[in-house]
Design a protein around this motif. Structure first.
Motif, PDB file in Angstrom:
ATOM      1  N   VAL A 105       9.943 -61.483 -56.288  1.00  0.00           N
ATOM      2  CA  VAL A 105      10.134 -60.779 -55.024  1.00  0.00           C
ATOM      3  C   VAL A 105       9.498 -59.397 -55.110  1.00  0.00           C
ATOM      4  CG1 VAL A 105      12.299 -61.973 -54.482  1.00  0.00           C
ATOM      5  CG2 VAL A 105      12.359 -59.796 -55.731  1.00  0.00           C
ATOM      6  N   VAL A 106       9.231 -58.824 -53.947  1.00  0.00           N
ATOM      7  CA  VAL A 106       8.830 -57.433 -53.832  1.00  0.00           C
ATOM      8  C   VAL A 106       9.721 -56.797 -52.777  1.00  0.00           C
ATOM      9  CG1 VAL A 106       6.999 -58.005 -52.181  1.00  0.00           C
ATOM     10  CG2 VAL A 106       6.947 -55.812 -53.386  1.00  0.00           C
ATOM     11  N   THR A 107      10.210 -55.612 -53.066  1.00  0.00           N
ATOM     12  CA  THR A 107      11.104 -54.941 -52.136  1.00  0.00           C
ATOM     13  C   THR A 107      10.437 -53.695 -51.566  1.00  0.00           C
ATOM     14  OG1 THR A 107      12.168 -53.384 -53.668  1.00  0.00           O
ATOM     15  CG2 THR A 107      13.010 -55.655 -53.643  1.00  0.00           C
ATOM     16  N   GLU A 108      11.041 -53.207 -50.514  1.00  0.00           N
ATOM     17  CA  GLU A 108      10.590 -51.940 -49.936  1.00  0.00           C
ATOM     18  C   GLU A 108      10.623 -50.825 -50.971  1.00  0.00           C
ATOM     19  OE1 GLU A 108      12.094 -49.013 -46.287  1.00  0.00           O
ATOM     20  OE2 GLU A 108      13.184 -50.855 -46.780  1.00  0.00           O
ATOM     21  N   LEU A 109      11.575 -50.901 -51.894  1.00  0.00           N
ATOM     22  CA  LEU A 109      11.702 -49.862 -52.912  1.00  0.00           C
ATOM     23  C   LEU A 109      10.531 -49.896 -53.888  1.00  0.00           C
ATOM     24  CD1 LEU A 109      15.531 -50.013 -53.699  1.00  0.00           C
ATOM     25  CD2 LEU A 109      14.312 -48.807 -51.880  1.00  0.00           C
ATOM     26  N   ASP A 110      10.080 -51.109 -54.254  1.00  0.00           N
ATOM     27  CA  ASP A 110       8.888 -51.224 -55.105  1.00  0.00           C
ATOM     28  C   ASP A 110       7.721 -50.451 -54.496  1.00  0.00           C
ATOM     29  OD1 ASP A 110       9.151 -53.855 -57.178  1.00  0.00           O
ATOM     30  OD2 ASP A 110      10.465 -53.954 -55.434  1.00  0.00           O
ATOM     31  N   LEU A 111       7.501 -50.688 -53.208  1.00  0.00           N
ATOM     32  CA  LEU A 111       6.340 -50.096 -52.535  1.00  0.00           C
ATOM     33  C   LEU A 111       6.452 -48.581 -52.426  1.00  0.00           C
ATOM     34  CD1 LEU A 111       5.961 -52.776 -49.714  1.00  0.00           C
ATOM     35  CD2 LEU A 111       4.704 -52.627 -51.877  1.00  0.00           C
ATOM     36  N   LEU A 112       7.649 -48.106 -52.114  1.00  0.00           N
ATOM     37  CA  LEU A 112       7.845 -46.661 -52.009  1.00  0.00           C
ATOM     38  C   LEU A 112       7.653 -45.971 -53.352  1.00  0.00           C
ATOM     39  CD1 LEU A 112      10.982 -46.579 -49.665  1.00  0.00           C
ATOM     40  CD2 LEU A 112       8.655 -45.842 -49.077  1.00  0.00           C
ATOM     41  N   ALA A 113       8.204 -46.569 -54.405  1.00  0.00           N
ATOM     42  CA  ALA A 113       8.085 -45.968 -55.737  1.00  0.00           C
ATOM     43  C   ALA A 113       6.638 -46.015 -56.221  1.00  0.00           C
ATOM     44  CB  ALA A 113       9.008 -46.684 -56.718  1.00  0.00           C
ATOM     45  N   GLU A 114       5.947 -47.115 -55.949  1.00  0.00           N
ATOM     46  CA  GLU A 114       4.556 -47.216 -56.374  1.00  0.00           C
ATOM     47  C   GLU A 114       3.686 -46.181 -55.664  1.00  0.00           C
ATOM     48  OE1 GLU A 114       2.722 -51.061 -57.250  1.00  0.00           O
ATOM     49  OE2 GLU A 114       1.256 -50.584 -55.687  1.00  0.00           O
ATOM     50  N   GLU A 115       3.914 -46.001 -54.379  1.00  0.00           N
ATOM     51  CA  GLU A 115       3.138 -45.019 -53.631  1.00  0.00           C
ATOM     52  C   GLU A 115       3.373 -43.622 -54.180  1.00  0.00           C
ATOM     53  OE1 GLU A 115       1.899 -42.086 -50.845  1.00  0.00           O
ATOM     54  OE2 GLU A 115       4.005 -42.476 -51.331  1.00  0.00           O
ATOM     55  N   LEU A 116       4.607 -43.310 -54.532  1.00  0.00           N
ATOM     56  CA  LEU A 116       4.930 -41.987 -55.072  1.00  0.00           C
ATOM     57  C   LEU A 116       4.193 -41.752 -56.386  1.00  0.00           C
ATOM     58  CD1 LEU A 116       8.487 -40.408 -55.317  1.00  0.00           C
ATOM     59  CD2 LEU A 116       6.892 -40.320 -57.218  1.00  0.00           C
ATOM     60  N   VAL A 117       4.291 -42.717 -57.309  1.00  0.00           N
ATOM     61  CA  VAL A 117       3.659 -42.546 -58.620  1.00  0.00           C
ATOM     62  C   VAL A 117       2.145 -42.497 -58.490  1.00  0.00           C
ATOM     63  CG1 VAL A 117       3.301 -43.598 -60.881  1.00  0.00           C
ATOM     64  CG2 VAL A 117       5.589 -43.619 -59.853  1.00  0.00           C
ATOM     65  N   THR A 118       1.587 -43.404 -57.694  1.00  0.00           N
ATOM     66  CA  THR A 118       0.132 -43.455 -57.532  1.00  0.00           C
ATOM     67  C   THR A 118      -0.401 -42.158 -56.944  1.00  0.00           C
ATOM     68  OG1 THR A 118       0.187 -45.854 -57.242  1.00  0.00           O
ATOM     69  CG2 THR A 118      -1.756 -44.698 -56.421  1.00  0.00           C
ATOM     70  N   ARG A 119       0.296 -41.615 -55.957  1.00  0.00           N
ATOM     71  CA  ARG A 119      -0.140 -40.369 -55.336  1.00  0.00           C
ATOM     72  C   ARG A 119      -0.161 -39.230 -56.352  1.00  0.00           C
ATOM     73  NH1 ARG A 119       3.548 -40.107 -51.834  1.00  0.00           N
ATOM     74  NH2 ARG A 119       4.857 -38.502 -52.779  1.00  0.00           N
ATOM     75  N   ARG A 120       0.864 -39.156 -57.193  1.00  0.00           N
ATOM     76  CA  ARG A 120       0.921 -38.073 -58.184  1.00  0.00           C
ATOM     77  C   ARG A 120      -0.184 -38.215 -59.221  1.00  0.00           C
ATOM     78  NH1 ARG A 120       6.627 -35.423 -59.531  1.00  0.00           N
ATOM     79  NH2 ARG A 120       7.538 -35.383 -57.439  1.00  0.00           N
ATOM     80  N   LEU A 121      -0.397 -39.424 -59.711  1.00  0.00           N
ATOM     81  CA  LEU A 121      -1.422 -39.626 -60.729  1.00  0.00           C
ATOM     82  C   LEU A 121      -2.812 -39.365 -60.159  1.00  0.00           C
ATOM     83  CD1 LEU A 121      -0.110 -42.886 -62.479  1.00  0.00           C
ATOM     84  CD2 LEU A 121       0.110 -40.521 -63.292  1.00  0.00           C
ATOM     85  N   ALA A 122      -3.063 -39.881 -58.952  1.00  0.00           N
ATOM     86  CA  ALA A 122      -4.372 -39.694 -58.336  1.00  0.00           C
ATOM     87  C   ALA A 122      -4.644 -38.224 -58.035  1.00  0.00           C
ATOM     88  CB  ALA A 122      -4.472 -40.519 -57.061  1.00  0.00           C
ATOM     89  N   GLY A 123      -3.609 -37.496 -57.649  1.00  0.00           N
ATOM     90  CA  GLY A 123      -3.792 -36.085 -57.344  1.00  0.00           C
ATOM     91  C   GLY A 123      -4.127 -35.261 -58.570  1.00  0.00           C
ATOM     92  N   ARG A 124      -3.576 -35.656 -59.709  1.00  0.00           N
ATOM     93  CA  ARG A 124      -3.813 -34.875 -60.928  1.00  0.00           C
ATOM     94  C   ARG A 124      -5.024 -35.372 -61.715  1.00  0.00           C
ATOM     95  NH1 ARG A 124      -5.391 -32.387 -64.046  1.00  0.00           N
ATOM     96  NH2 ARG A 124      -4.498 -31.042 -65.660  1.00  0.00           N
ATOM     97  N   PHE A 125      -5.312 -36.684 -61.648  1.00  0.00           N
ATOM     98  CA  PHE A 125      -6.406 -37.265 -62.432  1.00  0.00           C
ATOM     99  C   PHE A 125      -7.327 -38.075 -61.508  1.00  0.00           C
ATOM    100  CE2 PHE A 125      -2.541 -37.153 -65.126  1.00  0.00           C
ATOM    101  CZ  PHE A 125      -2.932 -36.156 -66.015  1.00  0.00           C
ATOM    102  N   PRO A 126      -8.065 -37.407 -60.664  1.00  0.00           N
ATOM    103  CA  PRO A 126      -8.864 -38.105 -59.647  1.00  0.00           C
ATOM    104  C   PRO A 126      -9.985 -38.967 -60.220  1.00  0.00           C
ATOM    105  CG  PRO A 126      -9.387 -35.771 -59.682  1.00  0.00           C
ATOM    106  CD  PRO A 126      -8.182 -35.938 -60.553  1.00  0.00           C
ATOM    107  N   GLY A 127     -10.339 -38.763 -61.478  1.00  0.00           N
ATOM    108  CA  GLY A 127     -11.403 -39.563 -62.080  1.00  0.00           C
ATOM    109  C   GLY A 127     -10.927 -40.846 -62.719  1.00  0.00           C
TER     110      GLY A 127
END
Length: 295
Positions: free
Chosen positions: A60-82
């Motif tokens: 299964v995938v939950t709404e929480l999976d998606l929210l948490a993934e977006e949060l982590v991905t945004r932080r990593l991409a913002g700090r390590f854009p390469g």
């Protein structure tokens, strides 16, 4: 028994990455991102949230999976854009051509547990360079525990550096003094595979308990902390394997393939290469004998 040494503290050595190839900033950002995602998951655990089927195998995938993934991905991409970023739920950020670094994000390891109200889940993040894990972070929002490892710099948990306790072997060669507590996991697509059934039955016959937590990263963390004795995986999922395996090996856990040969958690391998036996070094021959008998 907490599986830690007298070298207690906040994991500062691992966080600085002094001996791990200079991944200080990556470790800090990953820990902060995992803990922020964990706070989000914990705050929503008792709420109503959307749940969708994920493939034909009962995952299964939950709404929480998606929210948490977006949060982590945004932080990593913002700090390590390469860097390239791969999220379990399909979120991907492509790095520039030739980028050697890839982040793997498991935003909610234990989604099926959360759906039934079982508070056994973690957030996992790994950084791989040319497919090899160099950094792993696991955060348990329920207990507020974070584990981290940098390749070559050791593994750290809530009480400091993780060092496996030395235990007295049994009277017979390769026999533990007491029957071990083991973890088991299998890939979502394994289903009723007869090899998987035989392996589980073999482990049950030689263990005091066999835990199937449906949160492999949590099982890896328990093994790294010395709280369980071994962990067997059959065609495990790729997204959480690098972080968990790195955490365990940096704590002193030995990991082998089912046949006793070398094992690598590097990415890009077929699922047939993602089966392993992990445990305290002195116990590994016993575990491999159990697996050989079952197979």
């Amino acid at each position: 028994m907490d599986g830690t040494s007298a070298d207690r503290g906040d994991g500062a050595t691992a966080a600085r990455g002094e001996d791990g190839g200079g991944f200080a900033e990556e470790c800090r950002v990953a820990v902060e991102a995992a803990e922020a995602a964990g706070a989000l998951l914990r705050s929503r655990f008792l709420d109503a949230f959307r749940v969708d089927a994920k493939g034909p195998d009962g995952d299964v995938v939950t709404e929480l999976d998606l929210l948490a993934e977006e949060l982590v991905t945004r932080r990593l991409a913002g700090r390590f854009p390469g860097d390239r970023i791969r999220g379990e739920e399909g979120g991907e950020v492509a790095g520039p051509p030739g980028s050697r670094r890839t982040w793997l994000v498991d935003p909610l390891d234990g989604s099926n547990n959360v759906v039934v109200g079982l508070p056994a889940y973690v957030v996992g993040i790994a950084l791989c360079v040319d497919g090899e894990p160099v950094l792993g972070v696991v955060h348990d929002p329920v207990a507020g525990r974070t584990w981290r490892a940098v390749r070559g710099a050791g593994a750290y948990g809530p009480g400091g550096r993780l060092r496996l306790p030395v235990r007295t072997p049994g009277a017979a060669p390769h026999e533990p003094a007491g029957r071990p507590v083991l973890g088991w996991t299998q890939g979502h697509g394994v289903g009723g595979d007869p090899v998987a059934r035989a392996l589980r039955d073999g482990l049950e016959g030689g263990a005091r308990r066999v835990l199937q937590l449906w949160a492999p990263l949590l099982t890896w963390a328990l093994l790294a902390g010395g709280l369980i004795d071994g962990f067997v995986g059959y065609r495990a999922e790729e997204i959480d394997l690098p972080a968990g395996c790195l955490l365990a090996t940096e704590a002193g856990v030995a990991v082998r393939g089912l046949d006793g040969g070398p094992f690598s958690p590097r990415t890009g391998q077929p699922e047939t290469a993602r089966s392993y036996v992990a445990g305290r070094p002195e116990l590994l021959p016993y575990l491999l004998d159990l697996v050989a008998g079952a197979r």
